[in-house]
Design a protein around this motif. Structure first.
Motif, mmCIF file in Angstrom:
data_model
loop_
_atom_site.group_PDB
_atom_site.id
_atom_site.type_symbol
_atom_site.label_atom_id
_atom_site.label_comp_id
_atom_site.label_asym_id
_atom_site.label_seq_id
_atom_site.Cartn_x
_atom_site.Cartn_y
_atom_site.Cartn_z
ATOM 1 N N UNK A 1 0.968 -1.383 -0.148
ATOM 2 C CA UNK A 1 0.023 0.137 -0.211
ATOM 3 C C UNK A 1 0.804 1.301 -0.186
ATOM 4 N N UNK A 2 0.799 1.979 -1.090
ATOM 5 C CA UNK A 2 1.685 3.165 -1.219
ATOM 6 C C UNK A 2 0.739 4.452 -1.009
ATOM 7 N N UNK A 3 1.416 5.338 0.017
ATOM 8 C CA UNK A 3 0.458 6.292 -0.093
ATOM 9 C C UNK A 3 1.585 7.629 -0.546
ATOM 10 N N UNK A 4 1.187 8.247 -1.582
ATOM 11 C CA UNK A 4 2.158 9.321 -2.174
ATOM 12 C C UNK A 4 1.761 10.924 -1.688
ATOM 13 N N UNK A 5 2.681 11.458 -1.221
ATOM 14 C CA UNK A 5 2.512 12.851 -0.760
ATOM 15 C C UNK A 5 3.275 13.922 -1.717
ATOM 16 N N UNK A 6 2.633 14.700 -2.674
ATOM 17 C CA UNK A 6 3.290 15.640 -3.462
ATOM 18 C C UNK A 6 3.161 17.192 -2.904
ATOM 19 N N UNK A 7 4.277 17.902 -3.276
ATOM 20 C CA UNK A 7 4.105 19.129 -2.603
ATOM 21 C C UNK A 7 5.503 19.913 -3.749
ATOM 22 N N UNK A 8 4.947 20.976 -4.310
ATOM 23 C CA UNK A 8 5.926 21.848 -5.223
ATOM 24 C C UNK A 8 5.298 22.569 -5.950
ATOM 25 N N UNK A 9 6.052 23.109 -7.152
ATOM 26 C CA UNK A 9 5.790 24.038 -8.352
ATOM 27 C C UNK A 9 5.891 23.223 -9.530
ATOM 28 N N UNK A 10 5.109 23.146 -10.867
ATOM 29 C CA UNK A 10 5.250 22.914 -11.891
ATOM 30 C C UNK A 10 5.363 23.975 -12.842
ATOM 31 N N UNK A 11 5.915 23.959 -14.099
ATOM 32 C CA UNK A 11 5.414 24.894 -15.166
ATOM 33 C C UNK A 11 4.864 23.928 -16.295
ATOM 34 N N UNK A 12 3.688 24.474 -16.700
ATOM 35 C CA UNK A 12 2.982 24.100 -17.622
ATOM 36 C C UNK A 12 2.395 25.121 -18.690
ATOM 37 N N UNK A 13 1.368 24.792 -19.657
ATOM 38 C CA UNK A 13 0.971 25.601 -20.643
ATOM 39 C C UNK A 13 -0.124 26.421 -19.864
#
Length: 198
Positions: free
Chosen positions: A56-68
């Motif tokens: 069982x994988x619990x992913x925590x994501x936090x940050x800034x990305x560049x998209x269109x």
């Protein structure tokens, strides 16, 4: 960041909880074919619980990305923050559930690279746009020139529809039996039969 950094050989892990952390940078997104994200600086924390027949994988994501930007297509920075769970089941039939990954019975490792990318991608807002004054002015000028304003068209269509309704109501009120008789020759015979049933 090499592919091997995202490969977890779970066969050697003890039953219980394990933590893996990744600092995602520009090179990560450059390695994804047809990525909708161009650059980024994202921290991912994966809490992986190993059980007898599953992970069982619990992913925590936090940050800034560049998209269109969805309006002018220039780059726009977007904050991403999300938590997501994926279950890796060992053995069994494949599943259409995107939160369930079925592994072969003899599998001994998982590659979480695409899981991380997909999680970051779904963390983007449904529509990413600059404030209008920050959009590319040349692109906005082209949009104003070539894109039809659908809301104005809809309003015009609504007005036309209302006019048609008003006209039909007016005609219905003014029609009398004599005019109906005059037009009987033009009426489909099947309608005439139905009309006589009344």
């Amino acid at each position: 960041m090499s592919k091997s950094e995202f490969v977890i050989p779970f066969i050697g892990l003890k039953i219980g909880n394990h933590v893996f952390e990744y600092d995602i940078d520009n090179a990560f997104f450059e390695g994804i074919e047809l990525s909708i994200i161009h650059r980024g600086n994202v921290h991912v924390r994966l809490e992986l619980e190993k059980k007898e027949t599953m992970l069982i994988g619990i992913y925590h994501v936090d940050g800034v990305v560049t998209t269109d930007c969805d309006r002018c297509t220039d780059d726009i920075e977007v904050e991403v923050e999300r938590e997501y769970q994926i279950i890796y089941k060992i053995g069994g039939d494949p599943s259409d559930d995107e939160t369930l990954v079925t592994l072969e019975k003899d599998a001994y490792e998982i590659d979480v690279k695409m899981n991380i990318y997909e999680l970051i991608a779904v963390s983007l807002p449904l529509r990413s746009v600059h404030k209008k004054e920050e959009c590319n002015p040349e692109m906005l000028a082209l949009l104003d020139k070539y894109v039809i304003n659908s809301s104005e068209e809809d309003d015009e269509e609504d007005d036309d529809w209302d006019d048609e309704e008003d006209d039909s109501d007016f005609d219905d009120e003014d029609e009398d039996d004599d005019s109906d008789d005059d037009n009987n020759d033009d009426i489909d015979p099947r309608w005439s039969i139905l009309k006589n049933l009344n």
